[in-house]
Design a protein around this motif. Structure first.
Motif, PDB file in Angstrom:
ATOM      1  N   THR A 129       0.934  -1.089  -0.063  1.00 33.32           N
ATOM      2  CA  THR A 129      -0.082   0.052  -0.234  1.00 33.32           C
ATOM      3  C   THR A 129       0.863   1.175  -0.097  1.00 33.32           C
ATOM      4  O   THR A 129       0.354   2.473  -0.446  1.00 33.32           O
ATOM      5  CB  THR A 129      -0.918  -0.094   1.146  1.00 33.32           C
ATOM      6  N   ALA A 130       2.068   1.138   0.718  1.00 34.96           N
ATOM      7  CA  ALA A 130       2.970   2.359   0.754  1.00 34.96           C
ATOM      8  C   ALA A 130       3.112   3.040  -0.483  1.00 34.96           C
ATOM      9  O   ALA A 130       3.198   4.564  -0.554  1.00 34.96           O
ATOM     10  CB  ALA A 130       4.314   2.050   1.497  1.00 34.96           C
ATOM     11  N   PRO A 131       3.700   2.477  -1.602  1.00 36.45           N
ATOM     12  CA  PRO A 131       3.870   3.434  -2.618  1.00 36.45           C
ATOM     13  C   PRO A 131       2.627   4.096  -3.587  1.00 36.45           C
ATOM     14  O   PRO A 131       2.829   5.270  -3.832  1.00 36.45           O
ATOM     15  CB  PRO A 131       4.474   1.996  -3.842  1.00 36.45           C
ATOM     16  N   GLY A 132       1.464   3.510  -3.249  1.00 38.50           N
ATOM     17  CA  GLY A 132       0.125   4.292  -3.841  1.00 38.50           C
ATOM     18  C   GLY A 132      -0.024   5.548  -2.772  1.00 38.50           C
ATOM     19  O   GLY A 132      -0.335   6.661  -3.178  1.00 38.50           O
ATOM     20  N   HIS A 133       0.054   5.257  -1.549  1.00 35.65           N
ATOM     21  CA  HIS A 133      -0.006   6.473  -0.563  1.00 35.65           C
ATOM     22  C   HIS A 133       0.962   7.312  -0.739  1.00 35.65           C
ATOM     23  O   HIS A 133       0.663   8.530  -0.675  1.00 35.65           O
ATOM     24  CB  HIS A 133       0.002   5.649   0.900  1.00 35.65           C
TER      25      HIS A 133
END
Length: 177
Positions: A129-133
């Motif tokens: 999830t971190a890259p999109g966030h």
């Protein structure tokens, strides 16, 4: 006729305690801040709900646990660091436990204390999830500002945070209750 801030000079009819109301420029800045932070938080929540089925506050808990030694923190420390009431934190951790992303362990040195621990599945969700966030944060905030504005914003927010962070032990703060 001026705004309410300009018309009134006191609170509750007590002129001895005169209020200095916000100027038009201060009011404009204050309202812009409220508007922007509300929209930004909503935008981040929608992205995280879409990509990971979790609100922004849960994502922040997973991030904080991922940064902690052995991916674990005492619940009281996690509440203090994330500025979440213990009640709200307990509810959030229960939801994250249900998803299998966090587990709790009793603290061996304190019978009332508990640790929140990021599980391997929780770490995988965070890594996915971190890259999109990060891209959402970059596009919704940093891409709209010049490097100088980014630096100023960081300095301003540090000044505000430092001014609001109590220095005395035992301060009556919601996340300590």
């Amino acid at each position: 006729m001026g705004t309410m801030e300009q018309q009134h000079t006191g609170t509750g009819g007590n002129d001895a305690e005169a209020t200095t109301w916000l100027s038009e420029d201060e009011q404009r800045t204050w309202r812009a801040y409220l508007h922007a932070t509300t929209l930004l938080e909503d935008h981040l929540d929608r992205q995280l709900q879409r990509d990971a089925k979790m609100p922004h506050v849960y994502f922040g808990l997973l991030v904080r646990l991922s940064e902690a030694p052995r991916r674990r923190l005492r619940m009281t420390e996690l509440a203090r660091e994330t500025k979440i009431t213990r009640s709200r934190l307990s509810h959030a951790i229960a939801r994250l436990e249900k998803s299998g992303w966090v587990r709790r362990e009793d603290c061996p040195s304190d019978k009332r204390g508990q640790f929140a621990i990021l599980t391997d599945d929780g770490l995988k969700v965070l890594e996915k999830t971190a890259p999109g966030h990060v891209e959402t944060v970059r596009q919704s905030l940093f891409a709209r500002l010049t490097p100088e504005q980014q630096k100023s914003l960081g300095e301003i927010m540090m000044i505000v945070a430092e001014g609001l962070q109590p220095k005395e032990a035992g301060a009556d703060l919601p996340w300590l209750r």
